[in-house]
Design a protein around this motif. Sequence first.
Motif, PDB file in Angstrom:
ATOM      1  N   ARG A 145       0.746  -1.107   0.229  1.00 54.14           N
ATOM      2  CA  ARG A 145      -0.273   0.079  -0.201  1.00 54.14           C
ATOM      3  C   ARG A 145       0.846   1.393   0.069  1.00 54.14           C
ATOM      4  N   LEU A 146       1.939   1.131   0.943  1.00 54.18           N
ATOM      5  CA  LEU A 146       2.807   2.532   0.884  1.00 54.18           C
ATOM      6  C   LEU A 146       3.530   2.643  -0.345  1.00 54.18           C
ATOM      7  N   PHE A 147       3.930   1.565  -0.771  1.00 57.74           N
ATOM      8  CA  PHE A 147       4.845   1.708  -2.014  1.00 57.74           C
ATOM      9  C   PHE A 147       4.002   2.416  -3.136  1.00 57.74           C
ATOM     10  N   LYS A 148       2.856   1.947  -3.366  1.00 51.35           N
ATOM     11  CA  LYS A 148       2.022   2.345  -4.611  1.00 51.35           C
ATOM     12  C   LYS A 148       1.673   3.798  -4.031  1.00 51.35           C
ATOM     13  N   SER A 149       1.459   4.175  -2.886  1.00 54.36           N
ATOM     14  CA  SER A 149       0.972   5.761  -2.686  1.00 54.36           C
ATOM     15  C   SER A 149       1.907   6.610  -2.880  1.00 54.36           C
ATOM     16  N   GLU A 150       3.050   6.147  -2.626  1.00 55.94           N
ATOM     17  CA  GLU A 150       4.130   7.096  -2.787  1.00 55.94           C
ATOM     18  C   GLU A 150       5.134   7.025  -4.214  1.00 55.94           C
ATOM     19  N   LEU A 151       5.055   5.782  -4.800  1.00 50.05           N
ATOM     20  CA  LEU A 151       5.632   5.688  -6.199  1.00 50.05           C
ATOM     21  C   LEU A 151       4.658   5.683  -7.319  1.00 50.05           C
ATOM     22  N   GLY A 152       3.387   5.527  -6.869  1.00 48.66           N
ATOM     23  CA  GLY A 152       2.189   5.563  -7.952  1.00 48.66           C
ATOM     24  C   GLY A 152       1.936   4.391  -8.721  1.00 48.66           C
ATOM     25  N   VAL A 153       3.060   3.330  -8.615  1.00 50.55           N
ATOM     26  CA  VAL A 153       2.615   2.256  -9.001  1.00 50.55           C
ATOM     27  C   VAL A 153       3.066   1.139  -8.226  1.00 50.55           C
ATOM     28  N   SER A 154       2.707  -0.218  -8.625  1.00 43.64           N
ATOM     29  CA  SER A 154       2.755  -1.377  -7.550  1.00 43.64           C
ATOM     30  C   SER A 154       4.381  -1.916  -7.855  1.00 43.64           C
ATOM     31  N   PRO A 155       4.772  -2.593  -6.795  1.00 36.51           N
ATOM     32  CA  PRO A 155       6.132  -3.064  -7.019  1.00 36.51           C
ATOM     33  C   PRO A 155       6.532  -3.718  -8.217  1.00 36.51           C
ATOM     34  N   ALA A 156       5.427  -4.665  -8.381  1.00 39.12           N
ATOM     35  CA  ALA A 156       5.847  -5.438  -9.701  1.00 39.12           C
ATOM     36  C   ALA A 156       5.965  -4.473 -11.035  1.00 39.12           C
ATOM     37  N   GLN A 157       4.991  -3.394 -11.103  1.00 41.59           N
ATOM     38  CA  GLN A 157       5.132  -2.488 -12.220  1.00 41.59           C
ATOM     39  C   GLN A 157       6.364  -1.546 -12.234  1.00 41.59           C
ATOM     40  N   PHE A 158       6.781  -1.498 -11.085  1.00 44.53           N
ATOM     41  CA  PHE A 158       8.013  -0.553 -10.917  1.00 44.53           C
ATOM     42  C   PHE A 158       9.381  -1.640 -11.471  1.00 44.53           C
ATOM     43  N   ILE A 159       9.184  -2.691 -10.982  1.00 45.61           N
ATOM     44  CA  ILE A 159      10.425  -3.513 -11.467  1.00 45.61           C
ATOM     45  C   ILE A 159      10.416  -3.801 -12.945  1.00 45.61           C
ATOM     46  N   LEU A 160       9.199  -4.079 -13.495  1.00 44.04           N
ATOM     47  CA  LEU A 160       9.124  -3.969 -15.081  1.00 44.04           C
ATOM     48  C   LEU A 160       9.829  -2.800 -15.532  1.00 44.04           C
ATOM     49  N   SER A 161       9.272  -1.855 -15.237  1.00 46.28           N
ATOM     50  CA  SER A 161       9.842  -0.704 -15.904  1.00 46.28           C
ATOM     51  C   SER A 161      10.975  -0.285 -15.684  1.00 46.28           C
ATOM     52  N   GLU A 162      11.966  -0.540 -14.444  1.00 46.27           N
ATOM     53  CA  GLU A 162      13.183  -0.523 -14.393  1.00 46.27           C
ATOM     54  C   GLU A 162      13.824  -1.493 -15.292  1.00 46.27           C
ATOM     55  N   ARG A 163      13.530  -2.707 -15.520  1.00 49.38           N
ATOM     56  CA  ARG A 163      13.964  -3.665 -16.226  1.00 49.38           C
ATOM     57  C   ARG A 163      14.048  -3.068 -17.881  1.00 49.38           C
ATOM     58  N   ILE A 164      13.025  -2.702 -18.167  1.00 46.07           N
ATOM     59  CA  ILE A 164      12.948  -2.076 -19.437  1.00 46.07           C
ATOM     60  C   ILE A 164      13.733  -0.978 -19.796  1.00 46.07           C
ATOM     61  N   GLN A 165      13.888   0.032 -18.889  1.00 45.13           N
ATOM     62  CA  GLN A 165      14.931   1.038 -19.099  1.00 45.13           C
ATOM     63  C   GLN A 165      16.311   0.379 -19.001  1.00 45.13           C
ATOM     64  N   LEU A 166      16.652  -0.522 -18.344  1.00 44.74           N
ATOM     65  CA  LEU A 166      17.828  -1.137 -18.482  1.00 44.74           C
ATOM     66  C   LEU A 166      18.122  -1.849 -19.785  1.00 44.74           C
ATOM     67  N   SER A 167      17.049  -2.576 -20.164  1.00 37.29           N
ATOM     68  CA  SER A 167      17.165  -3.174 -21.534  1.00 37.29           C
ATOM     69  C   SER A 167      17.448  -2.147 -22.743  1.00 37.29           C
ATOM     70  N   LYS A 168      16.719  -0.938 -22.639  1.00 37.84           N
ATOM     71  CA  LYS A 168      17.082   0.238 -23.486  1.00 37.84           C
ATOM     72  C   LYS A 168      18.419   0.523 -23.666  1.00 37.84           C
ATOM     73  N   ALA A 169      18.932   0.594 -22.538  1.00 36.65           N
ATOM     74  CA  ALA A 169      20.441   0.937 -22.427  1.00 36.65           C
ATOM     75  C   ALA A 169      21.358  -0.092 -22.932  1.00 36.65           C
ATOM     76  N   ILE A 170      20.948  -1.286 -22.734  1.00 42.83           N
ATOM     77  CA  ILE A 170      21.707  -2.369 -23.246  1.00 42.83           C
ATOM     78  C   ILE A 170      21.758  -2.617 -24.862  1.00 42.83           C
ATOM     79  N   LEU A 171      20.312  -2.076 -25.560  1.00 39.85           N
ATOM     80  CA  LEU A 171      19.962  -2.159 -26.730  1.00 39.85           C
ATOM     81  C   LEU A 171      20.786  -0.984 -27.161  1.00 39.85           C
TER      82      LEU A 171
END
Length: 311
Positions: free
Chosen positions: A240-266
């Motif tokens: 609840r606190l993660f989503k209220s302060e970061l605006g997304v669920s932990p799973a959504q945040f992890i996915l977004s961070e992985r995509i950002q890392l993949s873009k740097a690799i690409l």
Amino acid sequence: MRQTGKVVKNEAVSAWGNRLDTLVENKLTLSHDSAELHLYETFQQAHLIQLRFNAPVMTSMLSGRKVMHLREMEPFNYQPGESLLLPSDRLMQIDFPDATTDEPTRCLALTISDEFIRETIAELNEQVPRVETANEWQLDVENYLLQNDPEISSLTDKLIRLFRENNPFKPFFIKNTLRELIVRLSQTQVRTGLLQQTSQHINTNRLAYVVTYIRENLTRALSVEDLSDKACLSKSHFFRLFKSELGVSPAQFILSERIQLSKAILSNPTKTISDACYESGFNSLTHFSNAFRSIEHICPRQFKRQLFGLN
């Protein structure tokens, strides 16, 4: 406010349906008990137009481009998709380098009373306290420039519609939408601070510590149970606190961070799609491709081709 412009004698047409008295910062003002909405249109080039408000203000670009001159900041381009928060009585000097009759510059300025902002933030802190008791929700209006997320864009569009419509419930709807906008802006500022200045908060904020842990362990399996243990919180409280302060669920945040890392690799011409997939924490090319497309609206192969100008 001081502004200059010629009396309209051409075919310029207001998008708001109001009378055009000037080609530079022609204004329509709509009022509410706690706020005023000013809709501006400029149809010709102009320089160093002065503007200030007697209450905290959020400005948002709707079309065209301005160059903003603000105290203690270098002049900067101000474009659609961006908003700016300013305190009461802060002088703005504005250039309109591109405005024409065919392609006018349009923006809004929403002033909100100090008292209404304080009441909303106080209620937010009472009902949804932040993770760390030493930290509180607040709204920084000191030359704060932000990129609008979908929620803020939707709320500004809604306010334009509400202020202009004729509805007996209009004051009630505007008040609730203003409250939501204040909360969303506060969330955006907290999220930006935690994500862009994580190292400054890592020893004092458990979510900043968790964000750092996620970024350092993206290739590992990361569960909510593990992350909540790192934060010393129960699973439900952490979620609840993660989503209220970061605006997304932990799973959504992890996915977004992985995509950002993949873009740097690409972005490395020697790396393949498979490299980007597995080095950013995915264990399936299909899952990686689908996740990449869901966030970037383009598949990894197309992203890499566009990046390097390949056909």
